[in-house]
Design a protein around this motif. Structure first.
Motif, PDB file in Angstrom:
ATOM      1  N   GLY A 153      -6.014   3.462  -7.583  1.00  0.00           N
ATOM      2  CA  GLY A 153      -5.160   2.733  -6.658  1.00  0.00           C
ATOM      3  C   GLY A 153      -5.548   1.297  -6.416  1.00  0.00           C
ATOM      4  O   GLY A 153      -4.859   0.592  -5.672  1.00  0.00           O
ATOM      5  N   VAL A 154      -6.632   0.841  -7.014  1.00  0.00           N
ATOM      6  CA  VAL A 154      -7.153  -0.503  -6.772  1.00  0.00           C
ATOM      7  C   VAL A 154      -7.038  -1.337  -8.042  1.00  0.00           C
ATOM      8  O   VAL A 154      -7.394  -0.877  -9.136  1.00  0.00           O
ATOM      9  CB  VAL A 154      -8.628  -0.459  -6.315  1.00  0.00           C
ATOM     10  N   SER A 199       0.150   5.485   0.861  1.00  0.00           N
ATOM     11  CA  SER A 199      -0.795   6.555   1.158  1.00  0.00           C
ATOM     12  C   SER A 199      -0.038   7.801   1.594  1.00  0.00           C
ATOM     13  O   SER A 199       1.084   7.722   2.105  1.00  0.00           O
ATOM     14  CB  SER A 199      -1.786   6.126   2.245  1.00  0.00           C
ATOM     15  N   THR A 231       0.847  -1.192   0.000  1.00  0.00           N
ATOM     16  CA  THR A 231       0.000   0.000   0.000  1.00  0.00           C
ATOM     17  C   THR A 231       0.886   1.247   0.000  1.00  0.00           C
ATOM     18  O   THR A 231       2.036   1.214   0.441  1.00  0.00           O
ATOM     19  CB  THR A 231      -0.940   0.060   1.214  1.00  0.00           C
ATOM     20  N   VAL A 240      -5.116   7.524  -0.480  1.00  0.00           N
ATOM     21  CA  VAL A 240      -4.517   6.213  -0.766  1.00  0.00           C
ATOM     22  C   VAL A 240      -4.187   6.149  -2.240  1.00  0.00           C
ATOM     23  O   VAL A 240      -5.069   6.163  -3.106  1.00  0.00           O
ATOM     24  CB  VAL A 240      -5.481   5.070  -0.375  1.00  0.00           C
ATOM     25  N   ASP A 262      -3.698   0.652  -3.106  1.00  0.00           N
ATOM     26  CA  ASP A 262      -4.451   0.003  -2.031  1.00  0.00           C
ATOM     27  C   ASP A 262      -4.315  -1.510  -2.111  1.00  0.00           C
ATOM     28  O   ASP A 262      -4.870  -2.144  -3.009  1.00  0.00           O
ATOM     29  CB  ASP A 262      -5.922   0.418  -2.130  1.00  0.00           C
ATOM     30  N   ASP A 263      -3.546  -2.096  -1.203  1.00  0.00           N
ATOM     31  CA  ASP A 263      -3.471  -3.553  -1.024  1.00  0.00           C
ATOM     32  C   ASP A 263      -3.156  -4.283  -2.329  1.00  0.00           C
ATOM     33  O   ASP A 263      -3.892  -5.157  -2.771  1.00  0.00           O
ATOM     34  CB  ASP A 263      -4.780  -4.074  -0.421  1.00  0.00           C
TER      35      ASP A 263
END
Length: 349
Positions: free
Chosen positions: A210-211, A12, A10, A17, A20-21
């Motif tokens: 971000g995903v 941020s 991650t 963020v 993200d993950d």
């Protein structure tokens, strides 16, 4: 050569963020493309792998080493940036050779390694020139050769073709494809250009805000998009998406009625690719609407109508002609349509 593992990484800044993950294993010698619009986190992900950004959480492994806290110089990666980053006072030869001097590679090896790298990118006749005497495509090839001469475990490429014109992008893209086959080095390539992703990648990671939205081969992502974002981002043109209602296997929307579908009743988004549908006589298709525009592409004619509250494009034969405003039908075979949840955008199996 090396496998790369991103273990729930991650990044941020305060409440924002950026990544993200992110969790993914990248195989040894794989060519992986990070694809998405500006600001989606793809470059940040690559910069964390390079060591230019510190992750806020998670682990990064290259081969059998965790490199999360290592300096960039200790990770054995080579980067090619959008800006060429060449030294204007040095010749092409010295620009390519520079990483060997910095890393204190024995001078006896320099000549052979520089010449081999230059040959791979077809620059041997320009080795005495300064960067100012080169075209944009030649400068990008110098940047590639400078990365190749390092013989790293991993190549990282951040939109290396963005500054080139359309013709040079095609030829340099082919060169990068051939180099990846010859060098067999794990490569991570960042781009917002879905054509680059489709033509270069072994696997594509599509990102948004971000995903990670979907990971798969170019064929998987093109044929079976996970959601409406991926469907609308991949393809030229992108997948047609129309809003409507599904009732008893029939989809209905503005100027469209498609039968023979399966799925629960309710609001859905129906999608199909332009090349999978056919132009038909007016009143004879699942879509019936006046022509909105017609574009001659050389190998095909792109016919656009308005249906389901959206502009819908279909590829017709290259000699097809119709006047704007003329009624036309579009036939949709059952097996070429895709259904997505109208609320979440996720694919309905």
């Amino acid at each position: 050569m090396a496998q790369i593992r991103l273990n729930h990484v991650t990044k941020s800044w305060g409440n924002f963020v950026g990544v993200d993950d992110f969790h993914l294993d990248i195989a040894d010698e794989e060519f992986l493309v990070l694809l998405g619009p500006s600001g989606c986190g793809k470059t940040t992900t690559m910069r964390m792998i390079a060591g230019l950004e510190d992750p806020s959480g998670g682990e990064i492994w290259i081969g059998d080493r965790e490199v999360t806290q290592l300096d960039p110089k200790d990770r054995d990666v080579a980067m090619v940036f959008q800006s060429y980053g060449l030294y204007p006072n040095m010749s092409v030869w010295e620009n390519i050779r520079f990483p060997l001097k910095v890393r204190k590679v024995p001078e006896s090896e320099h000549k052979d390694r520089v010449r081999r790298a230059a040959e791979m990118v077809e620059l041997t006749q320009f080795l005495d020139r300064k960067p100012a005497a080169l075209s944009g495509g030649q400068r990008q090839r110098v940047a590639l050769a400078r990365a190749i001469v390092r013989e790293p475990q991993v190549f990282l490429m951040d939109e290396p073709l963005s500054n080139l014109d359309a013709k040079l992008r095609v030829s340099t893209r082919a060169q990068i494809k051939n180099l990846s086959h010859e060098l067999k080095v794990t490569t991570i390539y960042v781009t917002h250009d879905q054509i680059e992703a489709m033509t270069l990648a072994d696997r594509v990671v599509v990102m948004k805000a971000g995903v990670v939205q979907q990971v798969g081969t170019p064929t998987d992502i093109y044929d079976n998009p996970a959601n409406t974002f991926v469907a609308g981002f991949i393809g030229s043109p992108a997948m047609n998406l129309m809003e409507g209602d599904l009732t008893d296997g029939t989809f209905r929307g503005e100027n469209v009625e498609v039968t023979g579908l399966s799925g629960a009743s309710g609001k859905v988004t129906l999608g199909f690719r332009a090349e999978d549908a056919q132009v038909a006589e007016a009143g004879q298709g699942a879509i019936n609407a006046p022509v909105y525009s017609m574009e001659l592409l050389g190998d095909a004619t792109m016919v656009t109508v308005r249906a389901g509250g959206a502009l819908v494009a279909v590829k017709a034969a290259k000699d097809y002609r119709a006047e704007i405003g003329a009624p036309v039908g579009i036939a949709l075979p059952d097996d070429i349509t895709h259904l997505f949840d109208a609320t979440t955008g996720q694919r309905i199996s």
